[in-house]
Write an enzyme that holds these catalytic residues in place. Structure first.
Site, PDB file in Angstrom:
ATOM      1  N   HIS A  92       0.810  -1.215   0.000  1.00 49.58           N
ATOM      2  CA  HIS A  92       0.000   0.000   0.000  1.00 49.58           C
ATOM      3  C   HIS A  92       0.845   1.268   0.000  1.00 49.58           C
ATOM      4  CE1 HIS A  92       0.341  -0.129   4.545  1.00 49.58           C
ATOM      5  NE2 HIS A  92       0.365   1.182   4.373  1.00 49.58           N
ATOM      6  N   ASP A 140       0.181  -7.774   1.845  1.00 47.33           N
ATOM      7  CA  ASP A 140       0.580  -6.363   1.743  1.00 47.33           C
ATOM      8  C   ASP A 140       2.106  -6.255   1.700  1.00 47.33           C
ATOM      9  OD1 ASP A 140       0.582  -3.614   1.730  1.00 47.33           O
ATOM     10  OD2 ASP A 140       0.047  -3.389   3.849  1.00 47.33           O
ATOM     11  N   GLN A 225       1.077   5.801  12.100  1.00 45.44           N
ATOM     12  CA  GLN A 225       1.173   6.427  10.792  1.00 45.44           C
ATOM     13  C   GLN A 225       2.611   6.863  10.514  1.00 45.44           C
ATOM     14  OE1 GLN A 225      -1.848   6.700  12.451  1.00 45.44           O
ATOM     15  NE2 GLN A 225      -2.664   5.438  10.796  1.00 45.44           N
ATOM     16  N   GLY A 226       3.098   6.520   9.332  1.00 42.85           N
ATOM     17  CA  GLY A 226       4.474   6.810   8.951  1.00 42.85           C
ATOM     18  C   GLY A 226       5.397   5.616   9.097  1.00 42.85           C
ATOM     19  N   ASP A 227       4.934   4.555   9.784  1.00 41.91           N
ATOM     20  CA  ASP A 227       5.748   3.347   9.989  1.00 41.91           C
ATOM     21  C   ASP A 227       5.479   2.267   8.943  1.00 41.91           C
ATOM     22  OD1 ASP A 227       7.139   4.161  12.338  1.00 41.91           O
ATOM     23  OD2 ASP A 227       5.358   3.753  13.533  1.00 41.91           O
ATOM     24  N   SER A 228       4.412   2.426   8.141  1.00 42.89           N
ATOM     25  CA  SER A 228       4.055   1.422   7.139  1.00 42.89           C
ATOM     26  C   SER A 228       5.266   0.956   6.348  1.00 42.89           C
ATOM     27  CB  SER A 228       3.041   2.001   6.150  1.00 42.89           C
ATOM     28  OG  SER A 228       1.723   1.780   6.551  1.00 42.89           O
TER      29      SER A 228
END
Length: 280
Positions: A92, A140, A225-228
């Site tokens: 993603h 993913d 958020q930001g660690d994906s």
């Protein structure tokens, strides 16, 4: 509550136009996260972690957009170096990308403001062919082919899909609840069984390609958020990569563990892509 991909686009940064719908603007995510925190009497805060030391995770890289701006401004996902010229990240993070030239990788330091940061172009990428199959966010994962080798140690992959763990480690430059740090943070998170993971997210977990980690009872530790795309690791006489930061409801909320792509379930598919790249 809405499912939250743990990806970030920094407002005001030079963000590549081709990142597409997968790149969730932080303004919208922040509003939802704050609402959820209020509902659960929890202040979202790598949540509950501490700054990483230089050399602690040499394979940890930042995925960013090409163009103007500092590495910190352009980083929107994490990744793991699995070969000197290949990065494993979340599908993603790159699903809206039209051309590999839109992407760069930052390596060489846990501090995105360090003079030691090396920016490397991406020349090709592969998104899992069965991404979002059989359910949303299944499989993913994506691979990035780098323009040149990175002088850092790659991380080995866990290849046992039946493995269970007690405690795992995850790291990245994502939201801490107070800021987006320039120095990557890391935190230990309890492993969550497939049964408990499916109970936490009924109908939303594909046990064949996902694993969960977090403190189900108390919350307080998680990726955000930001660690994906970044790593979740097990220490088996040295760290191995067991998963990829993927999604969750809120961050570090009790009852809502983080969900990660489970690399042992698609390591054969990864090998096939690497083999194809090696003969090009």
């Amino acid at each position: 509550m809405d499912m939250k991909r743990k990806q970030l686009v920094r407002l005001g940064a030079g963000v590549a136009a081709g990142l597409g719908a997968a790149a969730i603007a932080w303004a919208g995510v922040a509003a939802n996260a704050q609402d959820n925190a209020a509902d659960n009497d929890f202040e979202a805060q790598i949540i509950g972690g501490q700054p990483a030391e230089e050399g602690q995770y040499p394979w940890l890289v930042g995925l960013g957009s090409a163009g103007e701006g500092t590495p910190w401004e352009r980083q929107f996902c994490g990744g793991s170096l699995i070969a000197h010229d290949v990065v494993l990240t979340a599908a993603h993070c790159v699903e809206g990308t039209e051309d590999a030239s839109e992407l760069v990788v930052f390596s060489g330091s846990v501090d995105l403001e360090s003079d030691e940061i090396v920016e490397t172009a991406v020349t090709d990428f592969h998104i899992a062919e069965d991404y979002n199959d059989p359910i949303a966010m299944a499989n993913d994962w994506a691979l990035l082919k780098l323009a040149e080798e990175v002088d850092q140690e790659p991380i080995p992959l866990n290849t046992d899909p039946a493995a269970e763990f007690e405690v795992l480690e995850t790291a990245g430059w994502g939201n801490t609840g107070e800021e987006y740090p320039t120095v990557a943070e890391w935190v230990e998170v309890p492993f969550v069984s497939d049964a408990d993971c499916e109970a936490a997210y009924p109908g939303e977990v594909d046990a064949a390609s996902m694993l969960c980690a977090g403190d189900l009872e108390n919350g307080g530790v998680d990726s955000c958020q930001g660690d994906s795309g970044g790593p979740i690791m097990a220490d088996n006489e040295g760290l191995t990569l067991v998963g990829i930061v993927s999604w969750g409801y809120g961050c570090a909320e009790a009852g809502n563990p983080g969900v990660y792509g489970e690399v042992a379930d698609f390591d054969d598919a990864i090998d096939e892509v690497l083999a194809g790249w090696s003969v090009e």
